[in-house]
Design a protein around this motif. Structure first.
Motif, PDB file in Angstrom:
ATOM      1  N   PHE A  31      -0.162  -7.756  -7.057  1.00 35.17           N
ATOM      2  CA  PHE A  31       0.762  -6.650  -6.637  1.00 35.17           C
ATOM      3  C   PHE A  31       0.527  -6.836  -4.485  1.00 35.17           C
ATOM      4  O   PHE A  31       0.831  -5.802  -4.120  1.00 35.17           O
ATOM      5  CB  PHE A  31       0.348  -5.491  -6.389  1.00 35.17           C
ATOM      6  CG  PHE A  31       0.418  -5.223  -8.140  1.00 35.17           C
ATOM      7  CD1 PHE A  31       1.161  -5.723  -8.787  1.00 35.17           C
ATOM      8  CD2 PHE A  31      -1.052  -5.331  -9.041  1.00 35.17           C
ATOM      9  CE1 PHE A  31       1.887  -5.210 -10.381  1.00 35.17           C
ATOM     10  CE2 PHE A  31      -0.512  -4.744 -10.503  1.00 35.17           C
ATOM     11  CZ  PHE A  31       0.595  -5.043 -10.685  1.00 35.17           C
ATOM     12  N   GLY A  32      -0.281  -8.201  -3.989  1.00 40.20           N
ATOM     13  CA  GLY A  32      -0.274  -7.811  -2.715  1.00 40.20           C
ATOM     14  C   GLY A  32      -1.889  -6.451  -2.444  1.00 40.20           C
ATOM     15  O   GLY A  32      -1.365  -5.716  -0.961  1.00 40.20           O
ATOM     16  N   ASN A  33      -2.548  -6.316  -3.390  1.00 43.24           N
ATOM     17  CA  ASN A  33      -3.783  -5.413  -3.622  1.00 43.24           C
ATOM     18  C   ASN A  33      -4.780  -5.955  -2.875  1.00 43.24           C
ATOM     19  O   ASN A  33      -5.924  -6.132  -3.465  1.00 43.24           O
ATOM     20  CB  ASN A  33      -3.792  -4.933  -4.520  1.00 43.24           C
ATOM     21  CG  ASN A  33      -3.791  -6.111  -6.037  1.00 43.24           C
ATOM     22  OD1 ASN A  33      -3.191  -6.264  -6.000  1.00 43.24           O
ATOM     23  ND2 ASN A  33      -4.491  -5.465  -6.606  1.00 43.24           N
ATOM     24  N   ARG A  46       1.443  -3.533  14.618  1.00 46.67           N
ATOM     25  CA  ARG A  46       2.795  -2.500  14.067  1.00 46.67           C
ATOM     26  C   ARG A  46       2.762  -1.971  15.070  1.00 46.67           C
ATOM     27  O   ARG A  46       3.669  -1.557  15.697  1.00 46.67           O
ATOM     28  CB  ARG A  46       2.738  -1.978  12.160  1.00 46.67           C
ATOM     29  CG  ARG A  46       3.387  -3.134  11.808  1.00 46.67           C
ATOM     30  CD  ARG A  46       2.441  -4.045  11.084  1.00 46.67           C
ATOM     31  NE  ARG A  46       1.489  -3.658  10.485  1.00 46.67           N
ATOM     32  CZ  ARG A  46       0.784  -3.699   9.111  1.00 46.67           C
ATOM     33  NH1 ARG A  46       2.238  -3.564   8.685  1.00 46.67           N
ATOM     34  NH2 ARG A  46      -0.411  -4.020   8.405  1.00 46.67           N
ATOM     35  N   GLY A  75       2.411   1.718  -0.715  1.00 43.24           N
ATOM     36  CA  GLY A  75       1.747   1.065  -0.937  1.00 43.24           C
ATOM     37  C   GLY A  75       0.623   0.820   0.425  1.00 43.24           C
ATOM     38  O   GLY A  75       0.459   0.171   1.015  1.00 43.24           O
ATOM     39  N   ASN A  77      -2.916   0.957   0.344  1.00 40.75           N
ATOM     40  CA  ASN A  77      -3.875  -0.538   0.385  1.00 40.75           C
ATOM     41  C   ASN A  77      -4.729   0.763   0.775  1.00 40.75           C
ATOM     42  O   ASN A  77      -5.269   1.777  -0.199  1.00 40.75           O
ATOM     43  CB  ASN A  77      -3.924  -1.587   1.577  1.00 40.75           C
ATOM     44  CG  ASN A  77      -4.583  -2.204   1.620  1.00 40.75           C
ATOM     45  OD1 ASN A  77      -4.972  -2.787   1.796  1.00 40.75           O
ATOM     46  ND2 ASN A  77      -4.270  -3.587   0.785  1.00 40.75           N
ATOM     47  N   ASP A 111      -0.870   4.839  -4.154  1.00 42.36           N
ATOM     48  CA  ASP A 111      -0.788   2.718  -4.003  1.00 42.36           C
ATOM     49  C   ASP A 111      -1.310   2.414  -5.126  1.00 42.36           C
ATOM     50  O   ASP A 111      -1.864   3.159  -5.420  1.00 42.36           O
ATOM     51  CB  ASP A 111      -2.491   2.233  -2.761  1.00 42.36           C
ATOM     52  CG  ASP A 111      -1.647   0.265  -3.272  1.00 42.36           C
ATOM     53  OD1 ASP A 111      -1.698   0.306  -2.220  1.00 42.36           O
ATOM     54  OD2 ASP A 111      -2.360  -0.428  -3.979  1.00 42.36           O
ATOM     55  N   ILE A 112      -1.602   1.348  -5.691  1.00 35.70           N
ATOM     56  CA  ILE A 112      -0.950   0.816  -7.384  1.00 35.70           C
ATOM     57  C   ILE A 112      -2.605  -0.035  -7.644  1.00 35.70           C
ATOM     58  O   ILE A 112      -3.494   0.982  -8.396  1.00 35.70           O
ATOM     59  CB  ILE A 112      -0.098  -0.222  -7.592  1.00 35.70           C
ATOM     60  CG1 ILE A 112      -0.316  -0.160  -8.959  1.00 35.70           C
ATOM     61  CG2 ILE A 112      -0.695  -1.620  -7.275  1.00 35.70           C
ATOM     62  CD1 ILE A 112       1.344  -1.467  -9.583  1.00 35.70           C
ATOM     63  N   LEU A 135      -0.541   5.524  -7.412  1.00 35.76           N
ATOM     64  CA  LEU A 135       0.437   5.593  -8.587  1.00 35.76           C
ATOM     65  C   LEU A 135       0.935   4.283  -8.494  1.00 35.76           C
ATOM     66  O   LEU A 135       1.450   3.043  -7.257  1.00 35.76           O
ATOM     67  CB  LEU A 135       0.972   6.278  -7.700  1.00 35.76           C
ATOM     68  CG  LEU A 135       3.035   5.838  -8.271  1.00 35.76           C
ATOM     69  CD1 LEU A 135       3.277   6.661  -9.466  1.00 35.76           C
ATOM     70  CD2 LEU A 135       3.511   7.692  -6.614  1.00 35.76           C
ATOM     71  N   ASP A 136       1.500   3.925  -9.422  1.00 39.14           N
ATOM     72  CA  ASP A 136       2.867   2.964  -9.583  1.00 39.14           C
ATOM     73  C   ASP A 136       3.680   3.599  -9.131  1.00 39.14           C
ATOM     74  O   ASP A 136       4.762   4.142 -10.074  1.00 39.14           O
ATOM     75  CB  ASP A 136       2.805   2.231 -10.580  1.00 39.14           C
ATOM     76  CG  ASP A 136       3.312   1.253 -11.143  1.00 39.14           C
ATOM     77  OD1 ASP A 136       4.829   0.634  -9.882  1.00 39.14           O
ATOM     78  OD2 ASP A 136       3.719   0.113 -11.681  1.00 39.14           O
ATOM     79  N   PHE A 137       4.298   2.532  -8.133  1.00 36.79           N
ATOM     80  CA  PHE A 137       5.554   2.847  -7.287  1.00 36.79           C
ATOM     81  C   PHE A 137       6.332   3.137  -8.441  1.00 36.79           C
ATOM     82  O   PHE A 137       7.558   4.277  -8.715  1.00 36.79           O
ATOM     83  CB  PHE A 137       5.992   3.050  -6.044  1.00 36.79           C
ATOM     84  CG  PHE A 137       7.248   4.082  -5.374  1.00 36.79           C
ATOM     85  CD1 PHE A 137       7.108   5.040  -5.099  1.00 36.79           C
ATOM     86  CD2 PHE A 137       8.418   3.811  -5.304  1.00 36.79           C
ATOM     87  CE1 PHE A 137       7.671   5.962  -3.995  1.00 36.79           C
ATOM     88  CE2 PHE A 137       9.420   4.557  -4.505  1.00 36.79           C
ATOM     89  CZ  PHE A 137       8.975   5.704  -4.167  1.00 36.79           C
ATOM     90  N   MET A 165       5.487  -0.518   4.183  1.00 37.92           N
ATOM     91  CA  MET A 165       5.193  -1.743   4.824  1.00 37.92           C
ATOM     92  C   MET A 165       4.573  -2.934   4.258  1.00 37.92           C
ATOM     93  O   MET A 165       3.759  -2.746   3.796  1.00 37.92           O
ATOM     94  CB  MET A 165       4.370  -0.777   5.995  1.00 37.92           C
ATOM     95  CG  MET A 165       4.899  -0.342   6.868  1.00 37.92           C
ATOM     96  SD  MET A 165       6.060   0.192   8.324  1.00 37.92           S
ATOM     97  CE  MET A 165       5.040  -0.295   9.194  1.00 37.92           C
ATOM     98  N   SER A 166       4.974  -3.933   4.389  1.00 34.81           N
ATOM     99  CA  SER A 166       5.125  -4.625   3.872  1.00 34.81           C
ATOM    100  C   SER A 166       5.038  -4.855   1.987  1.00 34.81           C
ATOM    101  O   SER A 166       3.173  -5.445   1.845  1.00 34.81           O
ATOM    102  CB  SER A 166       3.427  -5.119   4.474  1.00 34.81           C
ATOM    103  OG  SER A 166       3.773  -6.200   5.679  1.00 34.81           O
TER     104      SER A 166
HETATM  105  C1  LIG Z   1       0.018  -5.718   1.229  1.00 32.14           C
HETATM  106  S1  LIG Z   1      -0.188  -4.544   1.611  1.00 32.14           S
HETATM  107  C2  LIG Z   1       0.545  -3.418   3.137  1.00 32.14           C
HETATM  108  C3  LIG Z   1      -0.596  -2.314   2.787  1.00 32.14           C
HETATM  109  C4  LIG Z   1      -0.028  -1.709   3.557  1.00 32.14           C
HETATM  110  N1  LIG Z   1       1.455  -0.778   3.425  1.00 32.14           N
HETATM  111  C5  LIG Z   1       0.332  -2.551   5.229  1.00 32.14           C
HETATM  112  O1  LIG Z   1       1.859  -2.196   5.778  1.00 32.14           O
HETATM  113  O2  LIG Z   1      -0.441  -2.455   5.790  1.00 32.14           O
HETATM  114  C6  LIG Z   1       0.616  -3.767   0.148  1.00 32.14           C
HETATM  115  C7  LIG Z   1       0.260  -3.045  -1.003  1.00 32.14           C
HETATM  116  O3  LIG Z   1       1.406  -2.195  -1.868  1.00 32.14           O
HETATM  117  C8  LIG Z   1       0.588  -2.120  -3.361  1.00 32.14           C
HETATM  118  N2  LIG Z   1       1.639  -2.861  -3.623  1.00 32.14           N
HETATM  119  C9  LIG Z   1       2.541  -2.586  -4.834  1.00 32.14           C
HETATM  120  N3  LIG Z   1       3.138  -3.253  -6.219  1.00 32.14           N
HETATM  121  C10 LIG Z   1       2.662  -1.373  -5.765  1.00 32.14           C
HETATM  122  C11 LIG Z   1       3.581  -0.644  -7.001  1.00 32.14           C
HETATM  123  N4  LIG Z   1       4.308  -0.468  -7.986  1.00 32.14           N
HETATM  124  N5  LIG Z   1       3.420   1.146  -6.370  1.00 32.14           N
HETATM  125  C12 LIG Z   1       2.493   1.137  -5.591  1.00 32.14           C
HETATM  126  N6  LIG Z   1       1.936  -0.145  -4.572  1.00 32.14           N
HETATM  127  C13 LIG Z   1       2.085  -1.207  -4.559  1.00 32.14           C
HETATM  128  C14 LIG Z   1      -0.527  -3.519  -3.129  1.00 32.14           C
HETATM  129  O4  LIG Z   1      -1.557  -2.608  -3.671  1.00 32.14           O
HETATM  130  C15 LIG Z   1      -0.663  -3.605  -1.989  1.00 32.14           C
HETATM  131  O5  LIG Z   1      -2.033  -2.265  -1.545  1.00 32.14           O
END
Ligand SMILES: C[S@@+](CC[C@H](N)C(=O)[O-])C[C@H]1O[C@@H](n2cnc3c(N)ncnc32)[C@H](O)[C@@H]1O
Length: 289
Positions: A31-33, A46, A75, A77, A111-112, A135-137, A165-166
């Motif tokens: 998930f980009g986590n 940013r 998200g 993180n 965040d998920i 939370l899974d958005f 963001m990202s």
């Molecule tokens: C690449 S990171 C970006 C972190 C932060 N927003 C930043 O820009 O520094 C993406 C984040 O989105 C979260 N994410 C991905 N899918 C998600 C979902 N369905 N619900 C909540 N969070 C989610 C991931 O776990 C990850 O921590």
């Protein structure tokens, strides 16, 4: 592709994972986590594009009633960017607490990934102002319950501003075109303003290639995505044509070619006209998009 070439091209997290594949363990951060995302995509890159007085300009204090500004960070993180945004918009220096109690800022950060959220909670220097939740958005039921429970503490039904963001690429890769469209629909119905930092298409290709190479997982949706190409422009089109938002301005591009786009809901905030200082920026961007 060499990691350095990807860094130059903007696929930061993908490049970092190639440098050190162990960053991906366990489960390859589908998930980009990424556990240390802010180390290779630092918040400052940013923040330096965002005027610190932005929230004060968007939400000037009205009369004696001191409503807090409510923000949603989707998200988040491990919370590094959330904390940095909080400090930036309140112009706090390291170690300083909120000095301007007249204009409180409260952030709900989700965040998920529960491990990242736990770390964010533990390390947050402003626990009264920032709330972290797992939370899974994309899970409608949980989203509604958790977000309304936060908003109802303030007698509100929507957030003043959402930060996205990202994360759009991860939603898109995991949930397909429709998932991205729905994600943006939910956000636009939940927030008066929305700040979005979309990942460009080259990051999608790099992410799909990396997962394939590692033999860990291929994204179900990657080859069938029809929303592709100029992702910033695609997101502008979806938000403005389908979800009743308008593009207020683009604050520029980060060194990794990610634009920071500010949107405003057209129909819900007559009380908050776009500040004069952002209108010039808006006109410039009308030409660009
Ligand atoms: C690449 S990171 C970006 C972190 C932060 N927003 C930043 O820009 O520094 C993406 C984040 O989105 C979260 N994410 C991905 N899918 C998600 C979902 N369905 N619900 C909540 N969070 C989610 C991931 O776990 C990850 O921590």
């Amino acid at each position: 592709m060499a990691a350095s070439a990807e860094l130059a091209g903007g696929g930061v997290e993908e490049a970092q994972a190639e440098v050190n594949p162990r960053i991906l363990e366990p489960g390859a951060s589908p998930f980009g986590n990424f556990p240390h995302y802010s180390r290779f995509h630092p918040p400052e890159q940013r923040l330096c594009l965002l005027p610190p007085e932005l929230l004060r300009r968007l939400f000037p204090p009205e009369g004696p009633e001191k409503r807090p500004i409510l923000g949603l960070d989707v998200g988040c993180n491990s919370g590094d960017l959330s904390v940095a945004l909080y400090k930036h918009f309140l112009s706090l220096r390291d170690g300083e607490n909120c000095s301007d109690a007249s204009r409180e800022l409260r952030l709900l950060c989700c965040d998920i990934d529960p491990v990242l959220v736990e770390r964010a909670e533990k390390e947050c220097p402003f626990p009264d102002a920032l709330t972290f939740i797992t939370l899974d958005f994309m899970n409608e039921k949980t989203r509604k319950i958790l977000l309304s429970s936060f908003l109802s503490q303030f007698g509100r039904s929507v957030f003043d501003i959402g930060f996205c963001m990202s994360i759009t690429m991860w939603i898109h890769l995991n949930h397909g075109d429709h998932g991205l469209w729905e994600f943006l629909a939910h956000l636009s119905s939940l927030c008066h303003y929305l700040l979005v930092e979309p990942q460009p298409w080259k990051c999608y290709r790099a992410a799909a290639r990396r997962f394939r190479k590692l033999g860990l997982r291929n994204f179900d949706h990657f080859h069938s995505l029809t929303i592709r190409g100029d992702m910033a422009n695609q997101i502008v089109q979806i938000l403005t044509q389908d979800h009743g938002m308008e593009l207020v301005c683009c604050f520029g591009n980060t060194s990794w070619d990610r634009s920071l786009l500010l949107f405003r809901a057209k129909y819900t905030i007559e009380a908050h006209p776009i500040p004069e200082s952002l209108i010039e920026e808006k006109e410039r961007n009308r030409l660009r998009f």
